[in-house]
Design a protein around this motif. Sequence first.
Motif, mmCIF file in Angstrom:
data_model
loop_
_atom_site.group_PDB
_atom_site.id
_atom_site.type_symbol
_atom_site.label_atom_id
_atom_site.label_comp_id
_atom_site.label_asym_id
_atom_site.label_seq_id
_atom_site.Cartn_x
_atom_site.Cartn_y
_atom_site.Cartn_z
ATOM 1 N N VAL A 187 3.887 1.902 4.022
ATOM 2 C CA VAL A 187 5.390 1.773 3.176
ATOM 3 C C VAL A 187 6.460 2.567 3.879
ATOM 4 C CG1 VAL A 187 6.237 3.162 0.972
ATOM 5 C CG2 VAL A 187 3.656 1.879 1.247
ATOM 6 N N ASP A 188 7.727 2.888 3.407
ATOM 7 C CA ASP A 188 8.488 3.831 4.469
ATOM 8 C C ASP A 188 9.119 5.009 3.271
ATOM 9 O OD1 ASP A 188 10.360 4.211 5.794
ATOM 10 O OD2 ASP A 188 11.887 2.628 5.383
ATOM 11 N N SER A 189 8.385 6.014 3.614
ATOM 12 C CA SER A 189 9.297 6.921 2.300
ATOM 13 C C SER A 189 9.632 7.508 3.302
ATOM 14 C CB SER A 189 7.437 7.777 3.036
ATOM 15 O OG SER A 189 7.234 8.432 4.254
ATOM 16 N N GLY A 190 11.261 6.995 4.789
ATOM 17 C CA GLY A 190 12.340 7.476 4.339
ATOM 18 C C GLY A 190 12.466 7.826 5.995
ATOM 19 N N GLN A 191 11.582 7.842 6.943
ATOM 20 C CA GLN A 191 11.424 8.604 8.651
ATOM 21 C C GLN A 191 12.511 6.390 8.901
ATOM 22 O OE1 GLN A 191 8.182 7.656 10.855
ATOM 23 N NE2 GLN A 191 9.145 8.328 12.819
ATOM 24 N N HIS A 192 12.565 5.442 8.263
ATOM 25 C CA HIS A 192 13.073 3.992 8.733
ATOM 26 C C HIS A 192 12.485 3.265 10.154
ATOM 27 C CE1 HIS A 192 14.671 5.023 4.141
ATOM 28 N NE2 HIS A 192 16.060 5.608 5.197
ATOM 29 N N LYS A 202 8.278 -2.761 -3.555
ATOM 30 C CA LYS A 202 7.526 -3.731 -3.017
ATOM 31 C C LYS A 202 6.617 -3.819 -2.224
ATOM 32 C CE LYS A 202 12.146 -5.356 -2.707
ATOM 33 N NZ LYS A 202 12.820 -6.076 -3.616
ATOM 34 N N ALA A 203 5.789 -2.924 -1.602
ATOM 35 C CA ALA A 203 4.641 -2.385 -1.499
ATOM 36 C C ALA A 203 3.446 -3.322 -2.346
ATOM 37 C CB ALA A 203 3.726 -0.858 -1.993
ATOM 38 N N GLY A 204 3.448 -3.614 -3.721
ATOM 39 C CA GLY A 204 2.874 -4.439 -4.986
ATOM 40 C C GLY A 204 2.925 -5.700 -4.657
ATOM 41 N N GLU A 223 7.023 10.992 -3.793
ATOM 42 C CA GLU A 223 7.405 9.678 -4.685
ATOM 43 C C GLU A 223 6.904 8.354 -4.254
ATOM 44 O OE1 GLU A 223 11.722 9.321 -6.626
ATOM 45 O OE2 GLU A 223 11.763 11.491 -5.394
ATOM 46 N N ALA A 224 6.727 8.455 -2.436
ATOM 47 C CA ALA A 224 6.968 6.550 -2.344
ATOM 48 C C ALA A 224 5.895 5.863 -2.601
ATOM 49 C CB ALA A 224 7.631 6.470 -0.496
ATOM 50 N N LEU A 225 4.971 7.451 -2.009
ATOM 51 C CA LEU A 225 3.258 6.964 -2.689
ATOM 52 C C LEU A 225 3.053 6.430 -4.183
ATOM 53 C CD1 LEU A 225 0.886 8.916 0.392
ATOM 54 C CD2 LEU A 225 1.840 6.290 0.493
ATOM 55 N N THR A 226 3.530 7.716 -4.509
ATOM 56 C CA THR A 226 3.810 7.360 -6.548
ATOM 57 C C THR A 226 4.197 6.246 -6.871
ATOM 58 O OG1 THR A 226 3.810 9.704 -6.639
ATOM 59 C CG2 THR A 226 3.923 8.187 -8.550
ATOM 60 N N GLN A 227 5.004 5.621 -6.462
ATOM 61 C CA GLN A 227 5.485 4.437 -6.820
ATOM 62 C C GLN A 227 5.275 2.997 -6.111
ATOM 63 O OE1 GLN A 227 9.795 4.822 -5.767
ATOM 64 N NE2 GLN A 227 10.238 3.115 -6.388
ATOM 65 N N ALA A 228 4.377 3.568 -4.941
ATOM 66 C CA ALA A 228 4.108 1.764 -4.255
ATOM 67 C C ALA A 228 2.891 1.899 -4.542
ATOM 68 C CB ALA A 228 3.831 2.776 -2.774
ATOM 69 N N SER A 260 3.052 0.161 -7.926
ATOM 70 C CA SER A 260 3.211 -1.216 -7.851
ATOM 71 C C SER A 260 2.669 -1.755 -7.784
ATOM 72 C CB SER A 260 4.517 -1.469 -6.732
ATOM 73 O OG SER A 260 5.006 -2.103 -6.178
ATOM 74 N N LEU A 261 1.735 -1.589 -6.656
ATOM 75 C CA LEU A 261 -0.211 -2.188 -6.314
ATOM 76 C C LEU A 261 -0.955 -2.229 -7.958
ATOM 77 C CD1 LEU A 261 0.758 -1.844 -3.631
ATOM 78 C CD2 LEU A 261 -2.112 -1.184 -3.544
ATOM 79 N N ARG A 262 -0.708 -1.498 -8.786
ATOM 80 C CA ARG A 262 -1.523 -1.342 -9.904
ATOM 81 C C ARG A 262 -0.735 -2.649 -11.022
ATOM 82 N NH1 ARG A 262 -1.075 4.017 -10.537
ATOM 83 N NH2 ARG A 262 -3.003 4.905 -9.352
ATOM 84 N N ASP A 263 0.480 -2.597 -10.640
ATOM 85 C CA ASP A 263 1.439 -3.814 -11.594
ATOM 86 C C ASP A 263 1.144 -4.846 -11.000
ATOM 87 O OD1 ASP A 263 2.756 -1.601 -12.667
ATOM 88 O OD2 ASP A 263 4.457 -1.299 -11.957
ATOM 89 N N ASN A 264 0.933 -5.329 -9.693
ATOM 90 C CA ASN A 264 0.023 -6.416 -9.135
ATOM 91 C C ASN A 264 -1.400 -6.662 -8.915
ATOM 92 O OD1 ASN A 264 2.548 -8.202 -7.110
ATOM 93 N ND2 ASN A 264 2.461 -5.919 -8.017
#
Lengths: 365, 365
Positions: A137-142, A150-152, A191-196, A199-203
């Motif tokens: 997951v890209d948490s801001g380093q780009h 989109k991880a899920g 934030e990025a890991l929480t959201q990712a 997203s996995l759980r949602d999938n």
Amino acid sequence: MTDEPMADDTPFLSVDLARLDRNLTAVADRARELGIDLRPHAKTHKCAQLARRQIDSGAVGLTVATIGEAEAFADALAPTVSDLFIAYPLWVTEHKGARLRSLARRTRLRLAIDSVAGARQLAAVLADVPVEVVVEVDSGQHRTGVVADKAGALARAADDLGLHVVGVFTFPGHGYGPGPARRRAADDEFEALTQAARSLRDNGIDPVVRSGGSTPTIGFASAEVLTEIRPGVYPFNDAQQLELGSCTADDVALTAIATVVHRSGTRIVIDAGSKIVGADRPAWTSGFGRLLEAPTAVVTSLSEHHAVIDFPIDHPAVLIPDPGTTVRMVPNHVCTAVNLVDELIVPMADGPADRWPVIARGANS
Amino acid sequence: MTDEPMADDTPFLSVDLARLDRNLTAVADRARELGIDLRPHAKTHKCAQLARRQIDSGAVGLTVATIGEAEAFADALAPTVSDLFIAYPLWVTEHKGARLRSLARRTRLRLAIDSVAGARQLAAVLADVPVEVVVEVDSGQHRTGVVADKAGALARAADDLGLHVVGVFTFPGHGYGPGPARRRAADDEFEALTQAARSLRDNGIDPVVRSGGSTPTIGFASAEVLTEIRPGVYPFNDAQQLELGSCTADDVALTAIATVVHRSGTRIVIDAGSKIVGADRPAWTSGFGRLLEAPTAVVTSLSEHHAVIDFPIDHPAVLIPDPGTTVRMVPNHVCTAVNLVDELIVPMADGPADRWPVIARGANS
């Protein structure tokens, strides 16, 4: 400026074992306090001796950057270390696939994906091999990695291809910056890991592994989302960490031992250049490294075998080292410095210096 | 973007032999036209195969930066190459002195001084050994070397200490800069060597050797003062030379063969990072290297195993390489790139690729 016995001709890289062990213990204790796993990045040291000390201090396994590094550690450390994570979105050709299959027979192996195309390559060559896969997951380093939400979808696609997806990981590399950068990068990682993970759980995929961390962000790591941290630099530290404030001068455990070869007034030149300390020089650093003994001196330029060091114009002349003096230079980025030498010299209190081969030096592929 | 047969897993360093030979011939011809000696700096390539080609093309001997490099070439090339110049003001300890004495038995040896203290060290350990000594002159880079009009006094002192002083040398390293920097550095070199030669004569010492030169200043070299040039980078060239205008894209004979591992819009990430191309990044360069195939793409950041490359926002999407594509990256500074690998891969028109061991890799002392 040092009374260390000269085991070798200068320049060479020297390790302070007492400081190293203190650094290892501090980070292992921090992970224990947080109740999360420590999986140090071995690209920093590339040494079997150091990897063993990390495992002994409580690390669950190692992180590496390339298949070649994984091969070096799997060979050198079996059966002590048998849990390796290649934290890189490899493009797995047939030949790289064969190397990964061979590795997977010798060690527990975790691999990374950040695209459906990459996952497809991986699945094609490793369909029948028991490896774990995590989504970057890209948490801001780009740099690499997918946007968190989109991880899920990627995890779902990988699962459909037959891969065993166990979670997500990120590297908050944008924490390498002055002022609030470390804190902000740690917040972004959270934030990025929480959201990712969501997203996995949602999938329909359980994000058992939520891996992050870097040496500058260890102090801000949160067990609310992280299950694992992967700092690399912390055993040695370096001038970058010093200038970021994530360590003190007393925590620097690796230096280039060098000789002053020239002096003109407040300028000296030493025999350690970019071929032993590396040319890394982020815009926010004060120079191309530091002199451990002289915090106000600036390494103003670096050639392959010269570091040009300027002392303040009003520096007491008697405190500026003359030609022939031995000094300790702190590299800006210890990971690239170690990759330039065949072995690290480790002075011992009693008896001759130990020598640690850099077993994964140059293992770029 | 290349149809080169993949001899190895990416990333690796690959040499274009036709271009290399063309570069060798061009500079050898230039030295012949000028009527001066060519003594290439072997720190760039550290390969016996390449040194032999340089000697075959007309070089009188080699320049090296360290005792270790001299040892590697003396061992590998005897008796073809038996004339080595260590162009560095060594601080000669007892152990380094013993190594130099051993070297002097195997090869003609030229050494450098830039201080009376350094000359005294040299004389103490090499009093009875037939080595030539040259005085390093600072022509404007302000690294090592004495001011030109002090060269004679140092040469006199060295002669009095029993050293055999044969001349002067300088490195116009400040020619690495945009615009008029190359021309100006060549002018400074001319003036410094002229003045230093006069200073030696004034002190009763014949400046037989007046050595200078670098790859960016070859075009401005003047036989009015120079008896010898010591370019290093010219066999391969690199992104610095490209941006300085001292070579064209067709003259680049070494690239890192890399694989695209990630793409997001006009940004790609490849698997060649600072551990294979080096982190050198002077302020005047456009980025951390170049893509040979895409001159408008900018290497905006470099990690150990990632180069982040941005194409112009209006670049045709179909011309941006997708993950899995092989590309050729030109390092900013080829000398530090070569020092990161154990061998160079040299594709051959007929049959398998040749492999040139980097015999002096890591020979920092």
